[in-house]
Write a protein that holds these residues in place. Sequence first.
Motif, PDB file in Angstrom:
ATOM      1  N   ARG A 129       0.827  -1.214   0.000  1.00 29.30           N
ATOM      2  CA  ARG A 129       0.000   0.000   0.000  1.00 29.30           C
ATOM      3  C   ARG A 129       0.860   1.262   0.000  1.00 29.30           C
ATOM      4  O   ARG A 129       0.521   2.257  -0.651  1.00 29.30           O
ATOM      5  N   LEU A 130       1.988   1.226   0.723  1.00 32.03           N
ATOM      6  CA  LEU A 130       2.839   2.401   0.880  1.00 32.03           C
ATOM      7  C   LEU A 130       4.010   2.427  -0.107  1.00 32.03           C
ATOM      8  O   LEU A 130       4.865   3.310  -0.008  1.00 32.03           O
ATOM      9  N   CYS A 131       4.049   1.460  -1.022  1.00 32.42           N
ATOM     10  CA  CYS A 131       5.169   1.348  -1.967  1.00 32.42           C
ATOM     11  C   CYS A 131       6.500   1.242  -1.225  1.00 32.42           C
ATOM     12  O   CYS A 131       7.524   1.767  -1.690  1.00 32.42           O
ATOM     13  N   ASP A 132       6.483   0.590  -0.081  1.00 34.87           N
ATOM     14  CA  ASP A 132       7.707   0.365   0.703  1.00 34.87           C
ATOM     15  C   ASP A 132       8.295  -0.974   0.269  1.00 34.87           C
ATOM     16  O   ASP A 132       8.035  -2.010   0.876  1.00 34.87           O
ATOM     17  N   MET A 133       9.119  -0.967  -0.773  1.00 36.37           N
ATOM     18  CA  MET A 133       9.580  -2.218  -1.352  1.00 36.37           C
ATOM     19  C   MET A 133      10.670  -2.881  -0.506  1.00 36.37           C
ATOM     20  O   MET A 133      10.867  -4.085  -0.585  1.00 36.37           O
ATOM     21  N   LYS A 180      20.864 -14.820  -5.051  1.00 41.71           N
ATOM     22  CA  LYS A 180      20.070 -14.702  -6.272  1.00 41.71           C
ATOM     23  C   LYS A 180      19.164 -13.478  -6.188  1.00 41.71           C
ATOM     24  O   LYS A 180      18.479 -13.282  -5.188  1.00 41.71           O
ATOM     25  N   SER A 181      19.187 -12.669  -7.248  1.00 37.83           N
ATOM     26  CA  SER A 181      18.305 -11.511  -7.296  1.00 37.83           C
ATOM     27  C   SER A 181      16.945 -11.919  -7.859  1.00 37.83           C
ATOM     28  O   SER A 181      16.854 -12.617  -8.857  1.00 37.83           O
ATOM     29  N   LYS A 182      15.877 -11.489  -7.185  1.00 37.69           N
ATOM     30  CA  LYS A 182      14.519 -11.775  -7.644  1.00 37.69           C
ATOM     31  C   LYS A 182      13.815 -10.497  -8.103  1.00 37.69           C
ATOM     32  O   LYS A 182      12.599 -10.483  -8.255  1.00 37.69           O
ATOM     33  N   ILE A 183      14.595  -9.426  -8.315  1.00 37.89           N
ATOM     34  CA  ILE A 183      14.000  -8.128  -8.618  1.00 37.89           C
ATOM     35  C   ILE A 183      13.163  -8.182  -9.893  1.00 37.89           C
ATOM     36  O   ILE A 183      12.030  -7.674  -9.939  1.00 37.89           O
ATOM     37  N   VAL A 184      13.702  -8.786 -10.934  1.00 40.82           N
ATOM     38  CA  VAL A 184      12.972  -8.839 -12.207  1.00 40.82           C
ATOM     39  C   VAL A 184      11.656  -9.594 -12.035  1.00 40.82           C
ATOM     40  O   VAL A 184      10.606  -9.165 -12.524  1.00 40.82           O
ATOM     41  N   LYS A 185      11.699 -10.717 -11.310  1.00 38.14           N
ATOM     42  CA  LYS A 185      10.482 -11.485 -11.068  1.00 38.14           C
ATOM     43  C   LYS A 185       9.496 -10.698 -10.206  1.00 38.14           C
ATOM     44  O   LYS A 185       8.278 -10.773 -10.408  1.00 38.14           O
ATOM     45  N   GLN A 186      10.017  -9.934  -9.250  1.00 38.44           N
ATOM     46  CA  GLN A 186       9.142  -9.129  -8.403  1.00 38.44           C
ATOM     47  C   GLN A 186       8.470  -8.013  -9.203  1.00 38.44           C
ATOM     48  O   GLN A 186       7.291  -7.715  -8.993  1.00 38.44           O
ATOM     49  N   ILE A 187       9.223  -7.420 -10.125  1.00 41.89           N
ATOM     50  CA  ILE A 187       8.640  -6.392 -10.989  1.00 41.89           C
ATOM     51  C   ILE A 187       7.534  -6.997 -11.851  1.00 41.89           C
ATOM     52  O   ILE A 187       6.451  -6.425 -11.992  1.00 41.89           O
ATOM     53  N   ALA A 188       7.800  -8.175 -12.413  1.00 43.43           N
ATOM     54  CA  ALA A 188       6.795  -8.850 -13.238  1.00 43.43           C
ATOM     55  C   ALA A 188       5.564  -9.217 -12.414  1.00 43.43           C
ATOM     56  O   ALA A 188       4.427  -9.118 -12.889  1.00 43.43           O
ATOM     57  N   ALA A 199       5.728  -1.486  -9.094  1.00 46.86           N
ATOM     58  CA  ALA A 199       6.699  -1.968 -10.086  1.00 46.86           C
ATOM     59  C   ALA A 199       7.693  -0.861 -10.444  1.00 46.86           C
ATOM     60  O   ALA A 199       8.912  -1.107 -10.525  1.00 46.86           O
ATOM     61  N   LEU A 200       7.185   0.349 -10.636  1.00 45.70           N
ATOM     62  CA  LEU A 200       8.063   1.476 -10.958  1.00 45.70           C
ATOM     63  C   LEU A 200       9.013   1.792  -9.803  1.00 45.70           C
ATOM     64  O   LEU A 200      10.176   2.150 -10.016  1.00 45.70           O
ATOM     65  N   THR A 201       8.523   1.657  -8.577  1.00 45.56           N
ATOM     66  CA  THR A 201       9.370   1.894  -7.406  1.00 45.56           C
ATOM     67  C   THR A 201      10.514   0.891  -7.355  1.00 45.56           C
ATOM     68  O   THR A 201      11.661   1.248  -7.061  1.00 45.56           O
ATOM     69  N   LEU A 202      10.217  -0.364  -7.649  1.00 45.85           N
ATOM     70  CA  LEU A 202      11.255  -1.381  -7.694  1.00 45.85           C
ATOM     71  C   LEU A 202      12.289  -1.072  -8.779  1.00 45.85           C
ATOM     72  O   LEU A 202      13.501  -1.208  -8.549  1.00 45.85           O
ATOM     73  N   ILE A 203      11.817  -0.669  -9.935  1.00 46.15           N
ATOM     74  CA  ILE A 203      12.734  -0.342 -11.040  1.00 46.15           C
ATOM     75  C   ILE A 203      13.664   0.800 -10.623  1.00 46.15           C
ATOM     76  O   ILE A 203      14.885   0.734 -10.823  1.00 46.15           O
TER      77      ILE A 203
END
Length: 210
Positions: A129-133, A180-188, A199-203
Amino acid sequence: WDVIQAIKGDGKETVNLYMDMQGGDRSAITQTNAIVSLLSNQGVNLCDRYAIDFHPLNEVNHIRRVNDEYRIYDLLSAMEIFRRYGRGLALQEFLESKASSETGTKDEEIMARDKRLIETVVMISDAIRLCDMDGFETALGMITVLKETFAKTVAARTEFDLVFDDIYDEYKAILPEEGKSKIVKQIAWCRKKGLLQQALTLIEAKMSKV
């Protein structure tokens, strides 16, 4: 439709509804419960459900409340909202109510496990909710820890186990793994859920590191 309108009244006051669940067609009962769930957002407060504790050998068949037997509909609705949108308030309320009703019937280990599940649901919901990734990453780590905890208590399966299994299946593809980075999977995952700001916050915050 006429019955629904009669129950709702003029909409100016809250209606307290009491339901007789005894007998009838099972499909009709299912439809009735679905409609009553919708009416809860339109000023209708479902106070109690009743049925007869019938047995042919009983001289007297007592009337009893059967609210708990129908609370699974609340869980279904809350779980669907959480899975689709990451909004955990309804699920939190259900789990807290369930935990409160079972106080004294569970050992301390199970109660602590259930409390951690509630805390994890709150953390995931708040982080999304808060975009706190960063907070979202921490909450995902708690899911991994809970997996081991729930595996140790298979002898005491309850609705909490059902909720956790569903949550784990939903998030297991994006759970953190050492090295292992899961960032791409998390964005998807965020994109699939329609959580575009997240998703934009993660990017913005994470992609430069990988």
